[in-house]
Motif scaffolding. Structure first.
Motif, short mmCIF file in Angstrom:
data_model
loop_
_atom_site.label_atom_id
_atom_site.label_comp_id
_atom_site.label_asym_id
_atom_site.label_seq_id
_atom_site.Cartn_x
_atom_site.Cartn_y
_atom_site.Cartn_z
N VAL A 1 -1.65 -4.97 -4.51
CA VAL A 1 -1.69 -5.34 -3.26
C VAL A 1 -2.12 -6.94 -3.14
CG1 VAL A 1 -3.16 -5.15 -1.05
CG2 VAL A 1 -2.33 -3.19 -2.20
N GLN B 1 -4.21 -0.42 -7.57
CA GLN B 1 -3.85 -0.64 -6.27
C GLN B 1 -4.42 -2.16 -5.75
OE1 GLN B 1 -4.09 2.32 -2.93
NE2 GLN B 1 -5.48 1.08 -1.89
N LEU C 1 0.85 -1.18 0.15
CA LEU C 1 -0.03 -0.05 0.08
C LEU C 1 0.93 1.24 0.13
CD1 LEU C 1 -2.76 -1.13 2.47
CD2 LEU C 1 -3.21 -0.52 0.33
#
Ligand code: ASP
Ligand code: MG
Length: 522
Positions: free
Chosen positions: A168, A164, A94
């Motif tokens: 992740v 993202q 992150l």
């Protein structure tokens, strides 16, 4: 046009190697696969057990070894393994996205180097030559892919929400692939399964909601593997949309994955393996003798979750609650400890006090207004103010002319207070602690309130709330006196010599009721 690149199973290099039911790593043929012990064969009709291992349970080589022996001992109970990213990796992934959004794609990728190294060390310690080489190449692919994604984000930050999740998700993909390979290396018939082919979600990136299709998809992928006596190993936390785009379920989402998967396949039990021995009777920082609570009801567990006790978030175990599947919280560093079993209300042992929970940093707000007397609509107006300031209220007590409320997030307190002053006189007290005595059936047990307040009769108590839920008695004390109050309460309910009425009230930590699901798990 970047979206096609995100579709897993199609263009993502790393994922194409992990089609459902087959690991991306060439797996050593397990000896047991050919001469499986009788117990394992008999287990084929048994309901499966979901075993979820959190990040600290897979943080290094020692942790992987522990998990391997835990799984080996459970091999006869048709395990399905759900695993988090190795400890600390999700945070780093992150942070790397943040760095890329800020325009520094090279720095973003660099942040991950040491975590890829950690994977490689575990692989080197625990894998044979062939599967080690395959894992090294998986890491290489993941690195290359994430590097590309960082570059895209750095030049087009608007693309970051789905990208993202794509980045992740590598945390859980790598840990699950590595664990599957390690288990196989140890002669256990494990298979890495891409959880994105099971957990189907909406498109709310970062906090996606699982959809009904999850049940069918999960069954289709997992049941044939179980039938073939394989041990599926899935990453928690990750899913995919109907279009096949990678999503994540929100922080801590692996517990949720475990519950969803367990509910889909009708598991016998869902085990959440972590680094504490279940749920404790009090915070061990205040009460060194705090004990593991053997059995909790879902309702009690939900009350305790608010206090940050290491309990599962109520939302994450909802799928298990709906199917009446017991959830056990176990310690992967002390696997012989049976942990805490969370069951439906009707199956919970009828023990009055289960835990003394507390939460510091509470602010209380008291609003006094003669306008409240005999009037209606006042509370609605009052709560509207909290609503406008997006401030959650936890405990509320009222009298004819005043209302006291507690909040644990006081960031908009000044503005909130200004608006409340339009309704009446406002008094604010900070640095308060909520203490809650939690236990199913508390309300119907005579004498509990008297016992509680008599041991802390020299401590100023306010906002007593008893009876709004049948499972807790809650009140507020000054933060400076919280430790002593919790310690004394713990002592009378859990440490003291049995009082004459203990047998009647069941106040002492009773042993769990004989439970036919409670055969030793490891
Ligand atoms: N790895 C994810 C996180 O750290 C999911 C989980 O561990 O439950 O939030
Ligand atoms: Mg977790």
């Amino acid at each position: 046009m970047i979206f096609p690149l995100l579709r897993f199973g199609a263009a993502v290099v790393f994922c194409t190697t992990i089609s459902a039911g087959a690991s991306g790593i060439p797996l050593r043929q397990s000896k047991e696969a050919t001469s499986r012990p009788q117990a394992e064969l008999q287990a084929i009709d048994m309901k499966p057990t979901v075993m979820k291992f959190g990040g600290t349970s897979v943080e290094d080589t020692t942790a992987f070894r522990n998990v391997t022996s835990i799984v080996r001992l459970a091999a006869g109970s048709r395990p399905v393994i759900v695993v988090s990213a190795i400890g600390g990796f999700t945070n780093a992934l992150l942070a790397s996205v943040e760095r890329a959004i800020a325009g520094d794609s090279r720095g973003a990728s660099k942040l991950l180097d040491k975590h890829f190294e950690r994977h490689l060390v575990i692989a080197k310690d625990l894998l044979g030559k062939e599967s080690h080489a395959a894992f090294v190449s998986l890491i290489g692919d993941a690195r290359g892919k994430i590097r590309q994604l960082h570059k895209i984000i750095a030049s087009h930050p608007v693309t970051s929400p789905p990208l993202q999740d794509e980045i992740v998700a590598y945390g859980e993909q790598l840990s699950s692939q590595l664990l599957a390979a390690v288990l196989c290396e140890n002669g256990l018939g494990a298979r890495g399964v891409d959880a994105r082919s099971c957990v189907k979600t909406d498109e709310n990136y970062g906090s996606a909601a699982p959809q009904g299709e999850t049940v069918e998809a999960t069954r289709t992928v997992l049941l044939p593997l179980l039938k073939a006596a394989k041990i599926p190993v899935l990453g928690g936390f990750i899913g995919s949309t109907a279009r096949g785009v990678t999503t994540t379920l929100g922080r801590g989402g692996s517990d949720y994955s475990a519950a969803l998967i367990g509910a889909a396949i009708g598991a016998r039990e869902i085990q959440i393996w972590t680094d504490v021995s279940g749920v404790l009777t009090a915070d061990p920082r205040l009460v060194p003798h705090a004990q593991t609570i053997p059995v909790l009801s879902y309702h009690e567990a939900a009350e305790l979750a608010y206090f940050g006790a290491k309990v599962l978030h109520p939302k994450t175990i909802q799928p298990a609650i709906d199917q009446n599947i017991p959830v056990r919280v176990c310690n992967s560093r002390a696997p012989k400890n049976r942990g805490t079993l969370i069951v439906s209300e009707s199956e919970a042992a009828p023990q009055t006090v289960k835990a003394i929970a507390h939460k510091n940093g509470i602010t209380t707000v008291q609003v006094t207004s003669a306008r409240m007397l005999g009037a209606y609509g006042f509370l609605r107006k009052l709560f509207e103010v909290f609503d406008q300031h997006r401030t959650a209220v936890d405990v509320v007590t009222t009298s004819e002319v005043s209302v006291s409320l507690s909040i644990d997030e006081a960031s908009s307190l000044d503005a909130l207070k200004a608006d409340l002053e339009k309704l009446g006189k406002v008094e604010v007290e900070a640095q308060r602690t909520i203490i809650s005595i939690v236990g199913e059936g508390l309300r119907n047990t005579p004498g509990i309130a008297a016992r509680v307040f008599s041991v802390i009769n020299d401590i100023n108590v306010s906002m007593i709330s008893f009876g709004s839920s049948s499972v807790n008695l809650t009140f507020m004390v000054d933060e400076a006196q919280a430790a002593i109050a919790v310690a004394r309460l713990h002592q009378i309910f859990f440490e003291g010599s049995p009082q004459p009425d203990d047998e009647l009230t069941g106040v002492r930590a009773a042993s769990p009721r004989a439970h036919n699901r409670e055969e030793v798990v490891v």
